[in-house]
Design a protein around this motif. Structure first.
Motif, PDB file in Angstrom:
ATOM      1  N   LEU A  31      32.749  32.677  44.695  1.00 57.49           N
ATOM      2  CA  LEU A  31      34.039  32.114  45.086  1.00 57.49           C
ATOM      3  C   LEU A  31      33.836  30.712  45.662  1.00 57.49           C
ATOM      4  CD1 LEU A  31      37.021  33.116  45.226  1.00 57.49           C
ATOM      5  CD2 LEU A  31      36.548  33.779  47.574  1.00 57.49           C
ATOM      6  N   THR A  32      34.601  29.756  45.198  1.00 58.90           N
ATOM      7  CA  THR A  32      34.520  28.382  45.707  1.00 58.90           C
ATOM      8  C   THR A  32      35.459  28.220  46.903  1.00 58.90           C
ATOM      9  OG1 THR A  32      36.325  27.528  44.344  1.00 58.90           O
ATOM     10  CG2 THR A  32      34.106  27.533  43.352  1.00 58.90           C
ATOM     11  N   GLY A 143      40.346  44.745  49.168  1.00 56.66           N
ATOM     12  CA  GLY A 143      41.204  44.958  47.999  1.00 56.66           C
ATOM     13  C   GLY A 143      42.158  43.793  47.783  1.00 56.66           C
ATOM     14  N   GLN A 144      42.685  43.242  48.861  1.00 57.80           N
ATOM     15  CA  GLN A 144      43.545  42.068  48.736  1.00 57.80           C
ATOM     16  C   GLN A 144      42.778  40.888  48.152  1.00 57.80           C
ATOM     17  OE1 GLN A 144      45.024  41.645  52.814  1.00 57.80           O
ATOM     18  NE2 GLN A 144      47.096  41.960  51.991  1.00 57.80           N
ATOM     19  N   ILE A 145      41.551  40.716  48.591  1.00 64.60           N
ATOM     20  CA  ILE A 145      40.725  39.610  48.086  1.00 64.60           C
ATOM     21  C   ILE A 145      40.551  39.746  46.578  1.00 64.60           C
ATOM     22  CG2 ILE A 145      38.374  38.648  48.100  1.00 64.60           C
ATOM     23  CD1 ILE A 145      38.337  39.327  51.164  1.00 64.60           C
ATOM     24  N   SER A 154      40.003  34.250  38.704  1.00 62.50           N
ATOM     25  CA  SER A 154      38.609  33.986  39.077  1.00 62.50           C
ATOM     26  C   SER A 154      37.818  35.285  39.199  1.00 62.50           C
ATOM     27  CB  SER A 154      38.551  33.199  40.392  1.00 62.50           C
ATOM     28  OG  SER A 154      38.996  33.983  41.475  1.00 62.50           O
ATOM     29  N   TRP A 155      38.354  36.372  38.641  1.00 60.82           N
ATOM     30  CA  TRP A 155      37.715  37.684  38.690  1.00 60.82           C
ATOM     31  C   TRP A 155      37.394  38.134  37.277  1.00 60.82           C
ATOM     32  CZ3 TRP A 155      35.691  40.335  42.539  1.00 60.82           C
ATOM     33  CH2 TRP A 155      35.355  41.680  42.342  1.00 60.82           C
ATOM     34  N   SER A 156      36.226  38.722  37.096  1.00 64.87           N
ATOM     35  CA  SER A 156      35.894  39.281  35.786  1.00 64.87           C
ATOM     36  C   SER A 156      35.564  40.759  35.943  1.00 64.87           C
ATOM     37  CB  SER A 156      34.720  38.530  35.167  1.00 64.87           C
ATOM     38  OG  SER A 156      33.532  38.784  35.888  1.00 64.87           O
TER      39      SER A 156
END
Length: 162
Positions: A31-32, A143-145, A154-156
């Motif tokens: 995460l940036t 979970g929110q993140i 930005s999630w794979s």
């Protein structure tokens, strides 16, 4: 498995060990700072703000668990989401990792009787109940993140959840 073992496992799962849900470590991997600050709207919290909130409450309850003083809380729960706003991103991550490591070590070193003690004279909640709630609180925000990362693409799936 003892009560202490259960609590230690819960902290480990929230921090570093993905199990039924993705751990914090996995949730923020790659995460940036820009992604951590992203919000869908002004009424939402960013990942950075969520982590600030988690650090704030985990530190306060850890200090109480260790019989250390906390400074007087300024503001309300909403203000905890800006607790680390002036820090560098890597420092924010280090703060979370440190408080989780400190929690793990403090639980590991504690006597079993500590879990039956009330968290304060004013409370009827024991440390066992409180620590269990803290881990649930951490898992909720992790979970929110993940959800925020999915919204910003930005999630794979390789990171854990589809």
């Amino acid at each position: 498995m003892s009560r202490k073992d259960v609590l230690l496992e819960q902290f480990l799962c929230c921090h570093k060990k993905s199990h039924w849900f993705v751990s914090f470590e996995k949730a923020v991997a790659g995460l940036t700072p820009e992604q951590a600050l992203w919000k869908k709207s002004d009424c939402d919290n960013s990942i950075w703000e969520i982590i600030s909130h988690l650090v704030f409450w985990n530190e306060r309850f850890l200090n109480r668990f260790k019989n250390s003083e906390n400074s007087k809380m300024e503001g309300n729960n909403d203000s905890t989401f800006t607790y680390l706003q002036d820090c560098e991103w890597e420092h924010v991550l280090q703060q979370y990792n440190q408080v989780m490591t400190d929690w793990f070590e403090s639980i590991e070193k504690s006597e079993d009787e500590k879990f039956d003690e009330f968290i304060s004279e004013q409370s009827k909640e024991t440390w066992l109940e409180s620590i269990s709630s803290i881990t649930l609180h951490n898992a909720y925000h992790i979970g929110q993140i993940v959800t925020i990362r999915k919204m910003q693409c930005s999630w794979s799936k390789e990171q854990g959840l589809s």
